[in-house]
Design a protein around this motif. Structure first.
Motif, PDB file in Angstrom:
ATOM      1  N   ASN A 493       0.825  -1.212   0.000  1.00  0.00           N
ATOM      2  CA  ASN A 493       0.000   0.000   0.000  1.00  0.00           C
ATOM      3  C   ASN A 493       0.850   1.249   0.000  1.00  0.00           C
ATOM      4  N   ASN A 494       1.894   1.266   0.895  1.00  0.00           N
ATOM      5  CA  ASN A 494       2.808   2.414   0.955  1.00  0.00           C
ATOM      6  C   ASN A 494       3.458   2.661  -0.404  1.00  0.00           C
ATOM      7  N   ALA A 495       3.903   1.529  -1.074  1.00  0.00           N
ATOM      8  CA  ALA A 495       4.575   1.646  -2.374  1.00  0.00           C
ATOM      9  C   ALA A 495       3.610   2.270  -3.399  1.00  0.00           C
ATOM     10  N   LEU A 496       2.343   1.776  -3.383  1.00  0.00           N
ATOM     11  CA  LEU A 496       1.352   2.315  -4.327  1.00  0.00           C
ATOM     12  C   LEU A 496       1.083   3.786  -4.023  1.00  0.00           C
ATOM     13  N   ARG A 519       9.810  -3.299  -3.688  1.00  0.00           N
ATOM     14  CA  ARG A 519      10.426  -2.136  -4.339  1.00  0.00           C
ATOM     15  C   ARG A 519       9.384  -1.355  -5.163  1.00  0.00           C
ATOM     16  N   ASP A 520       9.489  -0.015  -5.098  1.00  0.00           N
ATOM     17  CA  ASP A 520       8.621   0.808  -5.946  1.00  0.00           C
ATOM     18  C   ASP A 520       9.479   1.743  -6.769  1.00  0.00           C
ATOM     19  N   THR A 521       8.849   2.528  -7.637  1.00  0.00           N
ATOM     20  CA  THR A 521       9.610   3.471  -8.465  1.00  0.00           C
ATOM     21  C   THR A 521       9.168   4.890  -8.152  1.00  0.00           C
ATOM     22  N   GLY A 524      11.044   7.783  -3.530  1.00  0.00           N
ATOM     23  CA  GLY A 524      11.994   7.317  -2.493  1.00  0.00           C
ATOM     24  C   GLY A 524      11.774   8.051  -1.193  1.00  0.00           C
ATOM     25  N   ILE A 525      12.586   7.721  -0.198  1.00  0.00           N
ATOM     26  CA  ILE A 525      12.427   8.345   1.111  1.00  0.00           C
ATOM     27  C   ILE A 525      13.431   9.477   1.220  1.00  0.00           C
ATOM     28  N   GLU A 526      12.964  10.605   1.708  1.00  0.00           N
ATOM     29  CA  GLU A 526      13.879  11.744   1.897  1.00  0.00           C
ATOM     30  C   GLU A 526      14.983  11.316   2.876  1.00  0.00           C
ATOM     31  N   ASN A 532      13.216   8.384  10.641  1.00  0.00           N
ATOM     32  CA  ASN A 532      11.952   8.621  11.348  1.00  0.00           C
ATOM     33  C   ASN A 532      10.773   7.803  10.852  1.00  0.00           C
ATOM     34  N   ILE A 533      10.936   7.183   9.678  1.00  0.00           N
ATOM     35  CA  ILE A 533       9.722   6.614   9.059  1.00  0.00           C
ATOM     36  C   ILE A 533       9.099   5.505   9.893  1.00  0.00           C
ATOM     37  N   PHE A 534       9.912   4.867  10.829  1.00  0.00           N
ATOM     38  CA  PHE A 534       9.336   3.781  11.640  1.00  0.00           C
ATOM     39  C   PHE A 534       8.750   4.302  12.944  1.00  0.00           C
ATOM     40  N   PHE A 537       3.161   7.542  14.301  1.00  0.00           N
ATOM     41  CA  PHE A 537       2.522   8.816  13.925  1.00  0.00           C
ATOM     42  C   PHE A 537       3.370   9.668  13.021  1.00  0.00           C
ATOM     43  N   PHE A 538       4.519   9.084  12.497  1.00  0.00           N
ATOM     44  CA  PHE A 538       5.285   9.867  11.518  1.00  0.00           C
ATOM     45  C   PHE A 538       4.650   9.657  10.147  1.00  0.00           C
ATOM     46  N   THR A 539       4.286  10.725   9.552  1.00  0.00           N
ATOM     47  CA  THR A 539       3.695  10.612   8.202  1.00  0.00           C
ATOM     48  C   THR A 539       3.969  11.873   7.398  1.00  0.00           C
ATOM     49  N   THR A 540       4.062  11.675   6.105  1.00  0.00           N
ATOM     50  CA  THR A 540       4.235  12.844   5.227  1.00  0.00           C
ATOM     51  C   THR A 540       2.976  13.030   4.382  1.00  0.00           C
ATOM     52  N   LYS A 541       2.008  12.154   4.721  1.00  0.00           N
ATOM     53  CA  LYS A 541       0.817  12.177   3.878  1.00  0.00           C
ATOM     54  C   LYS A 541      -0.179  13.219   4.371  1.00  0.00           C
ATOM     55  N   GLY A 546      -3.206   9.276   5.994  1.00  0.00           N
ATOM     56  CA  GLY A 546      -2.392   8.313   6.763  1.00  0.00           C
ATOM     57  C   GLY A 546      -2.231   8.748   8.197  1.00  0.00           C
ATOM     58  N   LEU A 547      -2.175   7.723   9.096  1.00  0.00           N
ATOM     59  CA  LEU A 547      -1.996   8.018  10.531  1.00  0.00           C
ATOM     60  C   LEU A 547      -0.518   7.990  10.945  1.00  0.00           C
ATOM     61  N   GLY A 548       0.334   7.440  10.070  1.00  0.00           N
ATOM     62  CA  GLY A 548       1.764   7.305  10.416  1.00  0.00           C
ATOM     63  C   GLY A 548       1.999   6.138  11.363  1.00  0.00           C
ATOM     64  N   LEU A 549       1.063   5.137  11.336  1.00  0.00           N
ATOM     65  CA  LEU A 549       1.240   3.990  12.237  1.00  0.00           C
ATOM     66  C   LEU A 549       1.638   2.712  11.502  1.00  0.00           C
ATOM     67  N   GLY A 550       1.394   2.672  10.165  1.00  0.00           N
ATOM     68  CA  GLY A 550       1.628   1.441   9.393  1.00  0.00           C
ATOM     69  C   GLY A 550       3.009   0.853   9.572  1.00  0.00           C
ATOM     70  N   LEU A 551       4.054   1.649   9.302  1.00  0.00           N
ATOM     71  CA  LEU A 551       5.430   1.132   9.391  1.00  0.00           C
ATOM     72  C   LEU A 551       5.809   0.791  10.832  1.00  0.00           C
ATOM     73  N   SER A 552       5.325   1.650  11.755  1.00  0.00           N
ATOM     74  CA  SER A 552       5.646   1.399  13.159  1.00  0.00           C
ATOM     75  C   SER A 552       5.084   0.044  13.599  1.00  0.00           C
ATOM     76  N   ILE A 553       3.818  -0.211  13.228  1.00  0.00           N
ATOM     77  CA  ILE A 553       3.194  -1.489  13.590  1.00  0.00           C
ATOM     78  C   ILE A 553       3.929  -2.636  12.902  1.00  0.00           C
ATOM     79  N   GLY A 574      13.360   5.239  -6.276  1.00  0.00           N
ATOM     80  CA  GLY A 574      12.357   4.494  -5.553  1.00  0.00           C
ATOM     81  C   GLY A 574      12.865   3.948  -4.245  1.00  0.00           C
ATOM     82  N   ALA A 575      11.904   3.445  -3.436  1.00  0.00           N
ATOM     83  CA  ALA A 575      12.288   2.909  -2.122  1.00  0.00           C
ATOM     84  C   ALA A 575      12.262   1.390  -2.151  1.00  0.00           C
ATOM     85  N   VAL A 576      13.100   0.797  -1.306  1.00  0.00           N
ATOM     86  CA  VAL A 576      13.104  -0.675  -1.157  1.00  0.00           C
ATOM     87  C   VAL A 576      12.957  -0.990   0.330  1.00  0.00           C
TER      88      VAL A 576
HETATM   89  P1  ADP Z   1       1.270   6.487   6.574  1.00  0.00           P
HETATM   90  O1  ADP Z   1       1.333   5.611   5.349  1.00  0.00           O
HETATM   91  O2  ADP Z   1       0.032   6.515   7.224  1.00  0.00           O
HETATM   92  O3  ADP Z   1       1.922   7.827   6.336  1.00  0.00           O
HETATM   93  P2  ADP Z   1       3.372   4.773   7.409  1.00  0.00           P
HETATM   94  O4  ADP Z   1       3.944   4.496   8.725  1.00  0.00           O
HETATM   95  O5  ADP Z   1       2.934   3.628   6.596  1.00  0.00           O
HETATM   96  O6  ADP Z   1       2.234   5.804   7.630  1.00  0.00           O
HETATM   97  O7  ADP Z   1       4.431   5.587   6.605  1.00  0.00           O
HETATM   98  C1  ADP Z   1       5.108   6.648   7.174  1.00  0.00           C
HETATM   99  C2  ADP Z   1       5.773   7.519   6.151  1.00  0.00           C
HETATM  100  O8  ADP Z   1       6.814   6.855   5.502  1.00  0.00           O
HETATM  101  C3  ADP Z   1       4.904   7.908   5.014  1.00  0.00           C
HETATM  102  O9  ADP Z   1       4.147   9.010   5.335  1.00  0.00           O
HETATM  103  C4  ADP Z   1       5.945   8.247   3.952  1.00  0.00           C
HETATM  104  O10 ADP Z   1       6.470   9.555   4.103  1.00  0.00           O
HETATM  105  C5  ADP Z   1       7.020   7.291   4.206  1.00  0.00           C
HETATM  106  N1  ADP Z   1       6.911   6.148   3.268  1.00  0.00           N
HETATM  107  C6  ADP Z   1       6.393   4.953   3.528  1.00  0.00           C
HETATM  108  N2  ADP Z   1       6.495   4.131   2.460  1.00  0.00           N
HETATM  109  C7  ADP Z   1       7.111   4.842   1.495  1.00  0.00           C
HETATM  110  C8  ADP Z   1       7.498   4.559   0.148  1.00  0.00           C
HETATM  111  N3  ADP Z   1       7.275   3.355  -0.438  1.00  0.00           N
HETATM  112  N4  ADP Z   1       8.114   5.566  -0.594  1.00  0.00           N
HETATM  113  C9  ADP Z   1       8.356   6.773   0.008  1.00  0.00           C
HETATM  114  N5  ADP Z   1       8.018   7.091   1.270  1.00  0.00           N
HETATM  115  C10 ADP Z   1       7.379   6.137   2.024  1.00  0.00           C
END
Ligand code: ADP
Length: 592
Positions: A493-496, A519-521, A524-526, A532-534, A537-541, A546-553, A574-576
């Motif tokens: 889902n994050n990749a999409l 992997r997506d295209t 990528g991640i800044e 911080n992405i894990f 509640f960290f999210t750039t969306k 997004g709640l920023g909980l997906g990766l943490s969980i 892209g990110a891997v």
């Molecule tokens: P959410 O998806 O709700 O923002 P996640 O914990 O899943 O929460 O993701 C946190 C943040 O990580 C996203 O907001 C995004 O900035 C970054 N991120 C996650 N997956 C990707 C990805 N495939 N490519 C770039 N950034 C990503």
């Protein structure tokens, strides 16, 4: 030098001094002991010499009686003026003397006058001389068969005399005497280790292996004794001299003697009393061997003591060295322990600071998480709440105007908003609870296939794709099926999401060993955000996205499986994300 060492040297020096003192003091006693031993040794040759002397004297005892039986002697005594007879007897006696090796053989008439002698041809012959004063003469005249006494004579030659009466029937008509030279008896003493001497009852030395001791008195002679000697012409009175002996008794038969005039020599004197002759025979051996033996013994004892003392010294010094080393070691240990204690205290202080800092940080982290959470929640809930409010207001308006269908529409929208908020709430509950569910062996590929089935709907609606070629081998890993599936769905889902602006987004899944790469295209991640992405509640969306909980969980789930979840940017863009799980053991798989 340390105090301990000084003490050791002092002690050893004191022992050495005491040993030396005891040695010096015991020397005289030791020397006397050796002199007594020497006396005991000397007693053996002394007894032999005494026996030899007695045997020699007794050998000649029967001789005068035998010779006195010759008839010609009686004849001559009866005819003292017969020249032919005198000649015959003289010659006869001379031959007899030569045969028995006597110094002289001579015949006296009853007045004591010598009427025939073996030495008749020699100057100084006894012929014509009167010996009526001699005790051997008077004894023989009294009828003793043989008698002997020792005398020096006027000739100065020391003689030993035997005499026997010459009888004519029952009548004693003369005396026959034989004289032996005493030096013949002394000759056997020559070459012995000791000096010998024989003294009469007056301690007058008349025989000795030392010629200069002849005719010497071992103590001053009384006037009466001197008179008697002079009267008997027993010893040459003009040659009588004192042998000044100073003696210290060693035991009953031995004494240590010092003879004046022989300054370098003192002797061990061993005596034997010849009872029948009333003579005392003595052996004198130099004291020097006893002195040397005493010195030798002391030297050996001294050297042994020295050796023992050296050993003692070495031992004590070694002990002292060890004690010093131990003391040093203990001091070093003490210093070290003190340093360690100091450092430990420092470290504890530092640790305390660290703990405090950590607590502060955790507190700060919690607050920041809380802040992020509140921000996220307020975003998530404010929007639907605002919508609910406006739908509710609208519904009220429509009801007032009796426009029921519109009012119903608004109420159903309110219901949807409530559902949405319930979903968000469930998410939060799930995050907070982190239930401890069992893990077990899983077929990695099977979980991926199930995750793909879940994502299928989104792909169909958005026109995205997942490229995945399952590996031929079965890959068994440790985990929980539903939770692992949730992780994979989340990553896809994050990749999409990241490729939202692309018309044909493709997510590539690669499974190799126990690692799944997603992997997506997208962009990528800044780089500054990778750390911080894990975080929860960290999210750039955008809010509501997004709640920023997906990766943490997901991170926590994979950790619960004993695996790792990490993120990186691909060099081609892209990110891997990679999920690495523990391989399940054969036993675990078999138990499945
Ligand atoms: P959410 O998806 O709700 O923002 P996640 O914990 O899943 O929460 O993701 C946190 C943040 O990580 C996203 O907001 C995004 O900035 C970054 N991120 C996650 N997956 C990707 C990805 N495939 N490519 C770039 N950034 C990503």
């Amino acid at each position: 030098m340390t105090l301990a060492r000084r003490r050791i040297f002092g002690l050893v020096a004191a022992i050495a001094l005491i040993t030396a003192l005891v040695g010096a003091l015991s020397f005289p006693a030791l020397e006397r002991q050796y002199m007594r031993q020497q006396a005991a040794q000397d007693a053996v040759p002394l007894n032999l010499a005494a026996e030899g002397l007695r045997a020699a004297l007794e050998r000649y005892a029967p001789l005068p009686a035998l010779i006195a039986e010759r008839s010609e002697l009686t004849r001559l005594l009866n005819n003292p003026n017969d020249p032919a007879l005198i000649n015959a007897v003289n010659e006869d006696l001379r031959q007899t003397a030569a045969t028995v090796k006597a110094s002289d053989v001579y015949l006296m008439d009853i007045s004591g006058r010598t009427i025939a002698a073996a030495s008749y041809r020699e100057a100084g012959s006894y012929l014509g001389r009167n010996f009526d004063y001699q005790s051997y003469f008077t004894q023989a005249l009294n009828g003793d068969l043989s008698s002997f006494s020792v005398y020096g004579t006027t000739t100065g030659e020391r003689g030993y005399f035997y005499a026997a009466p010459v009888e004519d029937g029952e009548r004693i008509v003369g005396v026959l005497a034989i004289k032996f030279n005493i030096s013949a008896f002394e000759s056997i003493w020559r070459g012995a280790d000791s000096e010998f001497m024989v003294a009469d009852r007056n301690d007058f030395v008349f025989m000795s292996s030392r010629p200069d001791w002849h005719f010497r008195a071992m103590r001053p002679l009384s006037d009466a004794t001197l008179r008697l000697i002079a009267q008997n012409l027993q010893y040459p009175i003009d040659r009588i001299d004192l042998l000044p002996i100073t003696s210290t008794p060693l035991n009953d038969d031995a004494q240590q003697v010092y003879i004046e005039g022989e300054p370098r020599e003192s002797y061990v004197l061993t005596s034997l009393h010849l009872t029948d002759l009333d003579w005392t025979m003595s052996a004198l051996s130099p004291r020097r061997p006893a002195t040397l033996r005493a010195l030798n013994t002391l030297l050996i004892v001294g050297l042994t003591a020295l050796l023992a003392l050296t050993a003692l010294l070495a031992y004590l010094l070694k002990q002292a060295r060890q004690a010093e080393a131990l003391a040093k070691e203990q001091e070093a240990k003490r210093v070290l322990e003190a340093a360690v204690a100091e450092r430990t205290a420092d470290l504890q202080t530092a640790l305390g600071d660290l703990e405090r800092t950590q607590t502060d940080l955790i507190q700060a982290g919690k607050l920041s998480a809380l802040g992020q959470m509140s921000a996220a929640l307020s975003h998530e809930f404010n929007q639907p709440l605002a919508a609910v409010k406006s739908y509710a207001d609208n519904a009220a308006e429509f009801l007032e105007r009796d426009r029921l269908p519109e009012a119903q529409d608004n109420i159903s929208r309110i219901s949807k908003m409530a559902d949405r908020m319930a979903t968000i709430s469930a998410h939060l509950r799930n995050f907070a609870r982190r239930p401890q569910q069992a893990t077990g062996p899983l077929l990695f590929n099977a979980v991926i296939q199930d995750a793909l089935a879940v994502i299928e709907m989104r792909l169909t609606s958005e026109g995205g794709q997942v490229a995945y070629t399952p590996p031929e081998a079965e890959i068994w890993v440790v985990g929980g099926h539903v939770r692992l599936q949730q992780v994979i769905v989340n990553l896809i889902n994050n990749a999409l999401d990241a490729m939202e602006d692309q018309s044909q987004p493709v997510v590539t899944l690669t499974l190799a060993d126990t690692t799944l790469l997603v992997r997506d295209t997208g962009p990528g991640i800044e780089p500054t955000k990778v750390r911080n992405i894990f975080d929860p509640f960290f999210t750039t969306k955008a809010p509501g996205k997004g709640l920023g909980l997906g990766l943490s969980i997901s991170y926590n789930i994979v950790s619960d499986f004993g695996g790792t979840l990490s993120a990186a940017n691909h060099p081609d863009g892209g990110a891997v994300f990679s999920v690495t799980l523990q391989p399940a053991t054969v036993v675990e798989v078999a138990a499945q």
